[in-house]
Write a protein that holds these residues in place. Structure first.
Motif, PDB file in Angstrom:
ATOM      1  N   UNK B  33       0.811  -1.214   0.000  1.00 54.32           N
ATOM      2  CA  UNK B  33       0.000   0.000   0.000  1.00 54.32           C
ATOM      3  C   UNK B  33       0.846   1.267   0.000  1.00 54.32           C
ATOM      4  N   UNK B  34       2.022   1.167  -0.555  1.00 56.44           N
ATOM      5  CA  UNK B  34       2.838   2.362  -0.735  1.00 56.44           C
ATOM      6  C   UNK B  34       3.219   2.468  -2.194  1.00 56.44           C
ATOM      7  N   UNK B 277     -13.220   9.609 -13.023  1.00 56.72           N
ATOM      8  CA  UNK B 277     -13.177   8.315 -12.358  1.00 56.72           C
ATOM      9  C   UNK B 277     -12.068   8.352 -11.310  1.00 56.72           C
ATOM     10  N   UNK B 278     -12.346   8.817 -10.111  1.00 56.59           N
ATOM     11  CA  UNK B 278     -11.287   9.123  -9.157  1.00 56.59           C
ATOM     12  C   UNK B 278     -10.495   7.932  -8.650  1.00 56.59           C
ATOM     13  N   UNK B 279     -10.941   6.726  -8.921  1.00 55.77           N
ATOM     14  CA  UNK B 279     -10.132   5.596  -8.490  1.00 55.77           C
ATOM     15  C   UNK B 279      -9.446   4.925  -9.658  1.00 55.77           C
ATOM     16  N   UNK B 280      -9.316   5.636 -10.747  1.00 54.26           N
ATOM     17  CA  UNK B 280      -8.717   5.026 -11.918  1.00 54.26           C
ATOM     18  C   UNK B 280      -9.790   4.326 -12.736  1.00 54.26           C
ATOM     19  N   UNK B 290     -17.380   5.014   8.591  1.00 55.54           N
ATOM     20  CA  UNK B 290     -17.221   6.194   9.443  1.00 55.54           C
ATOM     21  C   UNK B 290     -17.129   5.759  10.907  1.00 55.54           C
TER      22      UNK B 290
END
Lengths: 318, 290, 410
Positions: B33-34, B277-280, B290
């Motif tokens: 996740x980097x 499409x903000x997640x690709x 939340x």
């Protein structure tokens, strides 16, 4: 906060800063001025990334915008250099707001890419032939260094151009830092941090998320734009090659090294990115940047929250 | 018309290069996740190692395989020795460590192998069955290799237990530990694989762009764009993303805006696509509770 | 510092007496007292240099390394007029603000006598005014931009290699003579260097520029490949190609042009005609027929195989830079540039002031650097700050550059 009440130490610091340029050579004063300029730029980035939690790999572009704005106003329109600073701030504020819009939709790595794209596109835009009459194209713009408006001598050293510029930069820095402190301690600052930490709760409490995020970008860009203008005045030259991608990366390095979400951290970060490459160069002639990289990694081990992280820990007695 | 197809195909070739680098980035992302900013420089360094082995006289595929092993070991070593101390640190601290690695690898490459460009050979025949004036032997071969790597990664992550463990470790390290997965070692293996994929990318790219310490600097950004455009957690996405970036850039430069602004316009378009499409294009939507 | 001023006083006194006694036949040189500017002492001469050892232009760092090796060799042989040369070379990563900072460090902190061989156009532009305001020699700059030869405006700055615009005009001349109906395609790097060549080329064509140039395509240093640009140029129908690219991209261009089957009359700019750094990596057969302007002797040229200049150079490389690729012309450039600097310093004799350095640099008359081709020398004057102005056209035959025609230029 308690530091403020111990005002004698601030007075001593202040006097020290005022006297310092007369104790060292002009060239060192020049380096110090550059460092203070970077500190202002880092302050801007910190507002966005540290306090606002939005990562930006493109602040070099705002620095370039501020720099070119100042250069064009001085060279093509003959404005005095002091007047260019608020104008650069205004222009970059608008540019930041403009960048803020896609930032609303993008998060994390995607925002990093978008800002990185901005940093990459900037040199190309600056070289574009239709803007050449304004920007000087690939040649850039050569400026005159400001001269001190009066004669002055202290400790046998004259008020040279470098020393005068240092005072100008220092004065602007004090103003910017004070502005930042007031901003971040006020309502907008708390809104910014709230949006970073708990956006949904903040929204539920009446914070306008879109407005806050966009304004954060604008303010951050404005600060870095001011730094860019000052940088241009100090160096007296701008060219597209002055604003490459590594500058944006250096800004991010400076902010993390200094300490995220901390105002004084900007100073430590600026000192790092200004002086450590020179030190690394003296240590190793064949691979100075390897030494720089080692310093960087070592610093992250010792101070994962930046230099201010260490100082804050000491202060809290941990 | 021929020119148009030449542009598209050259864009596809470039896109293949970006996709290969993007794949390495996706690989690292899926396991840690980097996003590893040092990926390009690590790939360059691995390619230099391959070059050195070739200079010593090893046959190509032997040097290729040896480099993959060395790269894998190197990747694991980097994670164990350099990245483990900051595993628990904030994201940006890790980013700075990556930047540190970037400059170190770049400087060491230059110091050990100097800055004059070197020729890196291509293992694929210059003439051949499918070679025409639209494709060169190397471009075809490199595309096949990239696809093969992609399939391997996909199969590995999707169908093997270790792949599953790696994805779990990246997605939710705490839960993964609870079910007995050695999260730290999963991260290390992820880095090893990513380094190996990077080495493949480097060795496929070097015959086209020549080997020098700054070989990957320009490509890394495009690899970044390819990976993100396709969705940072989707290996197929990075291939599609790479192809789109490559072709788009070429067509923009040749037909739309001219070469002086094509980078700018390409980037603007990418940002525009991401805004929609903000997640690709093929990324998974991440929903946070939340 | 006090030591030197004392010595100067004594020397001045002696000189005054000597002048009074032997005014008739004594030559001025013998009577001249030692004069030292910053950086010069009885033991050493300190000169500064700024190179992109890191960053996108790091390939040119080879010039600085070769120069450093040359000064080392000179020192090993006794130095210049008995003084060792202290060559301080700093990295600017090709970033103009950093160049300014390093220049200020060298001038104000290290007190060098002169800055030599500084590389790059934007980087030198950043310090252009500063060097002239400070009256520090800014000598033999390692770039061919035309603006460095301006003795009236910038009397402390001097170029070195043939400048770009005159070189472009040489190619124009050749095209107009051999192929007046050519359809020209141009590939240029989108920066100062590329645009300088482009300007010279277009100015040389004059009114014909619009009709003869059918395609003008640029690229950025950050572009991974230029395949798309080559495809574009081929598609434009150009049968003549002016290639304004730096070495890595030149190799790519030559290779790609061959791969797509495009065979124009190809003019390659002199920055990128190194056999080792460009022609061989691109595939030696791919470059057959390419025309360029040479001013250095080529290592592969059989005429110079036994030439003392080249054997000296190879021996130098073997001893001082054993790991380097001798075919990379950057090393030859640095070696030769350092030779010119050393000569200027030698001509200063004991008058090592900044003014005298500039004066000597501006009075070179047919000074021969043995690595230059026959017929090409360094000449400077009060109104001529372009030391090397001539070039020899040459054509690549698949193995090496073959010279043809006469040496052209001023």
């Amino acid at each position: 906060m308690q530091q403020l009440n111990r005002w004698p130490s601030w007075v001593i610091l202040g006097i020290g800063l005022l006297v310092l340029p007369f104790l060292i050579k002009d060239f060192r004063v020049f380096q110090l001025s550059l460092m203070i300029v970077y500190a202002i730029a880092l302050l801007g980035l910190n507002i966005l990334t540290g306090y606002g939690g939005q990562i930006s790999l493109g602040h070099g572009a705002f620095y370039a915008m501020g720099g070119y704005c100042a250069a064009i106003l001085m060279d093509r329109f003959g404005l005095p250099y002091m007047a260019t600073i608020p104008l650069a701030a205004g222009l970059c504020f608008l540019a930041g707001i403009f960048m803020g819009f896609p930032a609303l939709r993008l998060g994390g790595h995607y925002l990093a890419l978008a800002t990185f794209a901005l940093a990459l596109a900037m040199p190309q835009l600056l070289k574009f032939k239709h803007f050449e009459s304004l920007t000087g194209g690939v040649q850039g713009i050569i400026l005159m260094k400001p001269t001190p408006p009066f004669e002055f001598s202290f400790l046998d050293q004259p008020l040279s151009e470098d020393r005068w510029l240092y005072f100008v930069v220092l004065a602007v820095a004090v103003i910017m830092f004070a502005l930042a402190r007031n901003l971040l301690n006020g309502r907008i600052g708390r809104a910014i941090v709230a949006v970073r930490d708990q956006p949904i709760a903040a929204g539920a409490l009446g914070v306008n998320l879109a407005f806050t995020k966009t304004i954060t970008f604008g303010i951050s860009a404005a600060f870095t734009g001011v730094a860019g203008a000052l940088g241009t005045i100090t160096v007296a030259f701008v060219a597209p090659d002055s604003f490459n991608v590594f500058l944006s990366i250096s800004f991010l390095v400076g902010v993390v090294v200094g300490g995220l979400a901390s105002i004084p951290g900007a100073i430590f970060g600026a000192a790092f990115i200004q002086f450590v490459p020179n030190i690394a160069d003296q240590i190793s002639k064949s691979a100075p940047w390897a030494v720089y990289g080692v310093f960087l990694i070592a610093l992250m081990y010792l101070a994962p929250n930046g230099i201010m992280g260490i100082i804050n820990r000491r202060r809290r007695g941990l | 018309m021929e020119a148009f197809w030449l542009q598209v195909l050259s864009g596809v070739t470039n896109g293949g290069i970006y996709a290969a680098v993007g794949l390495a980035l996706v690989m690292i992302y899926q396991s840690t996740h980097h996003i590893n900013f040092a990926q390009g420089e690590m790939a360059t360094f691995a390619t230099y190692i391959a070059w050195a082995l070739l200079q010593l006289g090893l046959p190509y595929w032997l040097a290729f395989g040896a480099t993959l092993l060395i790269a894998f070991a190197g990747g694991v070593a980097i994670q164990r020795l350099i990245l483990r101390p900051v595993e628990k640190a904030p994201v940006l601290t890790n980013v700075i460590v990556f930047i540190g690695l970037l400059v170190i690898f770049n400087a060491v490459s230059g110091m050990l192998f100097d800055h004059t460009i070197k020729v890196f050979p291509s293992p694929f025949p210059k003439e051949g069955f499918l070679v025409t004036k639209f494709f060169s032997g190397h471009q075809l071969g490199a595309s096949f290799v990239t696809l093969a790597v992609l399939l391997c990664i996909f199969a590995f992550l999707r169908f093997t237990p270790i792949g599953l463990a790696m994805r779990a470790a990246a997605l939710n390290p705490d839960s993964a530990r609870l079910v007995g997965i050695k999260v730290s070692w999963m991260l290390a293996i992820g880095w090893g694989f990513a380094a190996a994929v990077g080495a493949v990318a480097g060795m496929m790219v070097a015959p086209i762009v020549f080997l020098d310490p700054n070989m990957m600097s320009g490509i890394l950004l495009y690899g970044f764009a390819a990976a993100l455009l396709g969705g940072i957690d989707n290996p197929w996405g990075s291939v599609v993303g790479g192809l789109i970036v490559g072709v788009l850039e070429n067509l923009l430069g040749a037909y739309v805006i001219g070469t002086e602004l094509k980078l700018t316009v390409a980037l603007v378009l990418i940002v525009a696509i991401l805004t929609v499409k903000p997640d690709g294009l093929f990324g998974k939507k991440v929903v946070t509770r939340v | 510092m006090t030591m030197n001023s004392k010595r100067r006083d004594i020397t001045q006194a002696i000189a005054a007496v000597a002048i009074g006694v032997g005014m008739a036949g004594a030559s001025p040189a013998a009577l001249a007292q030692k004069q030292y500017g910053p950086g010069a002492t009885d033991q050493e001469i300190k000169i500064g240099n700024i190179m992109p050892y890191s960053g996108p232009a790091s390939a040119y760092g080879a010039i600085g390394k070769a120069a450093a090796g040359y000064y080392q060799m000179i020192n090993d042989q006794g130095g210049v007029n008995g003084r060792k040369i202290n060559f301080v070379s700093l990295d600017d990563g090709y970033s103009p603000p950093k160049t300014l900072e390093q220049a200020r460090k060298l001038v104000e902190q290290d007190n060098v006598l002169a800055l030599v061989t500084t590389l790059g156009t934007p980087t030198n532009s950043a310090i252009h005014k500063y060097m002239n305001q400070r009256k520090v020699p800014h000598l033999f700059i390692a770039t061919g931009a035309t603006k460095w030869g301006d003795p009236k405006g910038y009397p402390w700055t001097m170029g070195f290699q043939p400048s770009y615009q005159p070189e472009a005009k040489i190619y124009v001349q050749h095209i107009l003579e051999t192929k007046p109906n050519a359809k020209i395609g141009i590939l240029y790097q989108n920066d100062d260097y590329g645009k300088d060549y482009l300007k010279g080329f277009e100015d040389g064509l004059g009114d014909k520029a619009k009709s003869m140039i059918v395609a003008k395509v640029s690229y950025e240093v950050t572009d991974p490949t230029i395949d798309s640009q080559i495809v574009q140029l081929k598609a434009s129908g150009a049968d003549t190609f002016f290639n304004i690219t730096t070495p890595k991209f030149a190799a790519m261009a030559i290779k790609k042009a061959a791969e797509t089957g495009w065979k124009p009359t190809h003019y390659l700019n002199s920055v990128s005609n190194s056999a080792g750094a460009v022609m061989n990596p691109a595939g030696a057969e791919n470059g057959i027929g390419i025309i360029t302007g040479l001013y250095w002797k080529e290592l592969d040229d059989p005429e110079f195989a036994a030439d003392k200049a080249m054997t000296d150079y190879l021996a130098f490389m073997k001893k001082y830079l054993p790991q380097a690729d001798t075919k990379d012309v950057n090393y030859l450039y640095g070696y030769s540039n350092a030779m010119a600097v050393a000569e200027v310093l030698k001509r200063c004799g004991d008058n090592l002031t900044r003014e005298n350095v500039m004066k000597q640099a501006a009075s070179l008359k047919d000074f021969n650097i043995p690595t230059l081709l026959p017929g090409i020398n360094l000449t400077t004057g009060a109104d001529d700050f372009f030391p090397i102005e001539r070039m020899q056209p040459a054509r690549w035959d698949g193995k090496r550059w073959v010279r043809f025609g006469k040496v052209l230029g001023r």
